[in-house]
Design an enzyme around this catalytic site. Sequence first.
Site, mmCIF file in Angstrom:
data_model
loop_
_atom_site.group_PDB
_atom_site.id
_atom_site.type_symbol
_atom_site.label_atom_id
_atom_site.label_comp_id
_atom_site.label_asym_id
_atom_site.label_seq_id
_atom_site.Cartn_x
_atom_site.Cartn_y
_atom_site.Cartn_z
ATOM 1 N N CYS A 21 -0.314 5.665 10.309
ATOM 2 C CA CYS A 21 0.891 4.931 10.687
ATOM 3 C C CYS A 21 0.506 3.682 11.467
ATOM 4 O O CYS A 21 -0.284 3.752 12.404
ATOM 5 C CB CYS A 21 1.764 5.792 11.599
ATOM 6 S SG CYS A 21 2.500 7.177 10.776
ATOM 7 N N GLU A 51 0.813 -1.224 0.000
ATOM 8 C CA GLU A 51 0.000 0.000 0.000
ATOM 9 C C GLU A 51 0.843 1.269 0.000
ATOM 10 O O GLU A 51 1.981 1.274 0.474
ATOM 11 C CB GLU A 51 -0.913 -0.021 1.224
ATOM 12 C CG GLU A 51 -1.941 -1.127 1.128
ATOM 13 C CD GLU A 51 -2.726 -1.327 2.421
ATOM 14 O OE1 GLU A 51 -3.902 -1.685 2.334
ATOM 15 O OE2 GLU A 51 -2.158 -1.116 3.503
#
Length: 353
Positions: free
Chosen positions: A338, A92
């Site tokens: 994150c 990704e």
Amino acid sequence: MDRPALTALTPGQLADRFAAEGLTPAFARKFHASALRRGQWPTDDTTLSPRLIAALRQRLDLPALTAVERRVSAADGFAKHLFAAPDGAAFETVLIPLTHRPGAEKAVVCVSSQAGCAMGCAFCATGRLGLTRDLHAWEIIDQVAQLRRSSPLPVRGVVFMGMGEPLLNYDAVVQAAAVLSEPSGLAIAAKAVTLSTVGVTPGIRRLAAERRPFKLIVSLTSADPHKRRALLPAAAAYPLEDLKDALTAYHAATGRRVTLAWTLVAGFNTGEEDARQLAAWTGSLPVQVDLIDVNDTTGRFTPPGDAEREAFRDALRRHLAAPVIRRYSGGKDIDAACGMLAGRSPSPTGWPA
Ligand code: SF4
């Protein structure tokens, strides 16, 4: 033998490789930039010799990633892209819009350097996948090239904070960073390319020895060896003393302040003692501390509330003469923040489970 990917070479390397065929550095820059920006072999430029173009096409490859899916956060515009490599490896990439400065809106691309990751950080969804494989330089570059083509904002920076530990795929990462920062290509300034590591000391020493111009962020998260190892198991291989040593060498070689990322976990690494330990560990090393709330998809680790975060910030200010910056980690509603990249999708697209 496999043909090398055109986009994984710098224009200088391209010119060297085909000097005997008459490829000049200026021609190489033009040819490379055109292929990189458009994702196609340049065919419509009459200033390029057809004979030379044919020779380049015969000896080089122009591979592309398959764009599988794109999801955009309704909350903050972060866009998560799922790519598949020719061998089916999935990873990704996140487009991060930076729109807080009117008139200077831009985007940063957060790239993956590996499919999956072997580091096993306790709060990270990618770590739970394990490692599939390292990405090739062209696969890293194509993530940026493709997002640049579709981005409504100019792409001005690249952060290696997607899937993987960049410094364990050193050669491909550094080659990709060199291509991305070529002024004639995507023209991302070298100082706007950030490599993020969990603290892989051999890679940090190599960056220092090679005087690489890219920014470095080290995920520290605790200066207590036991706590650090509990969250970042890779710390067992790269202990704090060794890390300090490598960062001291990095600072001596580059003159740059070292950015330490601190993933905030409520009730775990946000106390007065944590700040004191950090100050003792850094000593005279010039650092900056980036505070990032933990994003744990399992719910095992939770971020601190405002009061706890502010108290830790104050403690850092008391103990450490260093800038302390709170970093926003967006795209939470689409699992793009994150620690959340795990190739999950609500639709049956073939993303790994
Ligand atoms: S935080 Fe980074 S290094 Fe750690 S497991 Fe996740 S992707 Fe790997």
